[in-house]
Write a protein that holds these residues in place. Structure first.
Motif, PDB file in Angstrom:
ATOM      1  N   THR A  21      54.407  51.627  46.843  1.00  0.00           N
ATOM      2  CA  THR A  21      53.720  51.950  45.587  1.00  0.00           C
ATOM      3  C   THR A  21      54.731  51.945  44.444  1.00  0.00           C
ATOM      4  O   THR A  21      55.927  51.739  44.661  1.00  0.00           O
ATOM      5  N   GLY A  22      54.238  52.185  43.230  1.00  0.00           N
ATOM      6  CA  GLY A  22      55.133  52.264  42.078  1.00  0.00           C
ATOM      7  C   GLY A  22      55.492  50.899  41.507  1.00  0.00           C
ATOM      8  O   GLY A  22      54.812  49.892  41.745  1.00  0.00           O
ATOM      9  N   PRO A  23      56.618  50.825  40.763  1.00  0.00           N
ATOM     10  CA  PRO A  23      57.015  49.593  40.068  1.00  0.00           C
ATOM     11  C   PRO A  23      57.227  48.395  40.997  1.00  0.00           C
ATOM     12  O   PRO A  23      57.069  47.251  40.570  1.00  0.00           O
ATOM     13  N   ASP A  24      57.594  48.660  42.267  1.00  0.00           N
ATOM     14  CA  ASP A  24      57.836  47.542  43.178  1.00  0.00           C
ATOM     15  C   ASP A  24      56.571  46.720  43.455  1.00  0.00           C
ATOM     16  O   ASP A  24      56.660  45.549  43.825  1.00  0.00           O
ATOM     17  N   ASN A  30      53.519  40.129  41.077  1.00  0.00           N
ATOM     18  CA  ASN A  30      53.518  39.274  39.888  1.00  0.00           C
ATOM     19  C   ASN A  30      54.826  38.555  39.586  1.00  0.00           C
ATOM     20  O   ASN A  30      54.827  37.552  38.876  1.00  0.00           O
ATOM     21  N   VAL A  31      55.930  39.091  40.090  1.00  0.00           N
ATOM     22  CA  VAL A  31      57.226  38.432  39.854  1.00  0.00           C
ATOM     23  C   VAL A  31      57.585  37.546  41.048  1.00  0.00           C
ATOM     24  O   VAL A  31      57.823  36.345  40.899  1.00  0.00           O
ATOM     25  N   LEU A  32      57.612  38.144  42.234  1.00  0.00           N
ATOM     26  CA  LEU A  32      57.942  37.377  43.434  1.00  0.00           C
ATOM     27  C   LEU A  32      56.753  36.575  43.958  1.00  0.00           C
ATOM     28  O   LEU A  32      56.930  35.602  44.690  1.00  0.00           O
ATOM     29  N   ASP A  60      47.510  48.528  43.209  1.00  0.00           N
ATOM     30  CA  ASP A  60      48.281  49.763  43.207  1.00  0.00           C
ATOM     31  C   ASP A  60      49.156  49.950  44.435  1.00  0.00           C
ATOM     32  O   ASP A  60      49.890  50.934  44.530  1.00  0.00           O
ATOM     33  N   ARG A  61      49.104  49.020  45.385  1.00  0.00           N
ATOM     34  CA  ARG A  61      49.925  49.179  46.578  1.00  0.00           C
ATOM     35  C   ARG A  61      50.082  47.865  47.334  1.00  0.00           C
ATOM     36  O   ARG A  61      49.241  46.973  47.252  1.00  0.00           O
ATOM     37  N   VAL A  62      51.197  47.803  48.049  1.00  0.00           N
ATOM     38  CA  VAL A  62      51.446  46.685  48.955  1.00  0.00           C
ATOM     39  C   VAL A  62      51.571  47.260  50.351  1.00  0.00           C
ATOM     40  O   VAL A  62      52.305  48.225  50.579  1.00  0.00           O
ATOM     41  N   THR A  63      50.835  46.702  51.298  1.00  0.00           N
ATOM     42  CA  THR A  63      50.896  47.153  52.688  1.00  0.00           C
ATOM     43  C   THR A  63      51.659  46.131  53.512  1.00  0.00           C
ATOM     44  O   THR A  63      51.428  44.924  53.398  1.00  0.00           O
ATOM     45  N   ALA A  64      52.589  46.641  54.331  1.00  0.00           N
ATOM     46  CA  ALA A  64      53.405  45.753  55.165  1.00  0.00           C
ATOM     47  C   ALA A  64      53.377  46.218  56.610  1.00  0.00           C
ATOM     48  O   ALA A  64      53.244  47.413  56.895  1.00  0.00           O
ATOM     49  N   GLU A  65      53.489  45.263  57.516  1.00  0.00           N
ATOM     50  CA  GLU A  65      53.530  45.560  58.943  1.00  0.00           C
ATOM     51  C   GLU A  65      54.979  45.642  59.403  1.00  0.00           C
ATOM     52  O   GLU A  65      55.805  44.792  59.053  1.00  0.00           O
TER      53      GLU A  65
END
Length: 260
Positions: A21-24, A30-32, A60-65
């Motif tokens: 979450t957050g700025p990342d 949008n950047v990567l 609002d979030r990125v989910t990773a395995e």
């Protein structure tokens, strides 16, 4: 491969998932412009590092395995750099390279011969900038932690803080020869906490050296050449890192000691 830091409560090892979450999130989306399946590294900022694959990227979030837990990149000892405030933007270079070399924490120190004097407002702005540089360097060098750049401390307070460490070193032109320095540095080992004291452009004055020695801080020599303040600390960190790097799995510390 890109690296991101999260808090431990964002990692669910049982389910094999991590939520960023957050700025990342904006940086990933949008950047990567990362797509599902792309691999990233995620650290809890303390003692765990994971190889992951992006599952989804929402607003609002990125989910990773979690694919696998990776080997620690941290030194098996904690090294604190007590850096006398240098002129211009030298501190930025010192922080960047010290983090790459494995420093645990950086403490800017106000010494008698330091030209730079920071008021509270300037110090707060500088610390934000310095800690951002530390974070960037930690990501680039695959660190498991983001070394903190602490508030500016007086020399006497820095000596008191370091007095509880296992070993401390201060480069001094009147120190005994290289054989004594080799003996001092070879005594470092895994699990130790140690401090390295570096003066500003004008060096330490005699009273500061006496204060350091009374606190058990050992004087060492860096050879016959005169090193700049932005070089001296990195020289010592490089030597200590070489001596400590043993290739064993995992950091030597499992919990933080509380410090004032």
């Amino acid at each position: 491969m890109f690296r991101f830091f999260v808090s431990q409560d964002q990692i669910d090892e049982r389910e094999g998932r991590v939520e960023i979450t957050g700025p990342d999130v904006n940086h990933i989306r949008n950047v990567l412009r990362m797509s599902p399946g792309e691999k990233i590294r995620i650290s809890n900022g303390k003692d765990r590092d994971y190889l992951c694959a992006v599952l989804s990227a929402e607003e609002d979030r990125v989910t990773a395995e979690i694919l696998e837990r990776e080997e620690s990149t941290e030194l098996p000892a904690r090294i604190w750099l007590f850096q006398g405030l240098p002129k211009s933007d030298k501190m930025e270079l010192i922080i960047q390279k010290a983090v790459e070399l494995g420093v645990y924490c950086i403490v800017p120190v106000a010494t008698r011969r330091a030209v730079v004097k920071l008021d509270r407002k300037k110090e707060e702005a500088k610390r934000r900038r310095w800690n951002a540089i530390s974070e960037s360097a930690a990501k680039q060098s695959k660190r498991l932690i983001i070394p903190e750049v602490r508030e500016v401390m007086s020399f006497s307070d820095a000596c008191r803080l370091a007095s509880s460490f296992d070993r401390n070193f201060i480069p001094y032109e009147k120190a005994e020869g290289m054989e004594k320095t080799r003996e001092e540095l070879r005594a470092v080992g895994s699990g130790m906490e140690m401090g390295v004291f570096i003066g500003p452009e004008g060096g330490f004055d005699e009273e500061e050296i006496r204060t350091a020695m009374e606190a058990g801080i050992r004087p060492i020599t860096l050879g016959k050449r005169i090193l700049r303040t932005e070089t001296a600390g990195l020289y010592v960190l490089s030597v200590l890192g070489f001596l400590l790097e043993d290739g064993e799995d995992g950091p030597a510390f499992v919990s933080d000691r509380e410090r004032i």
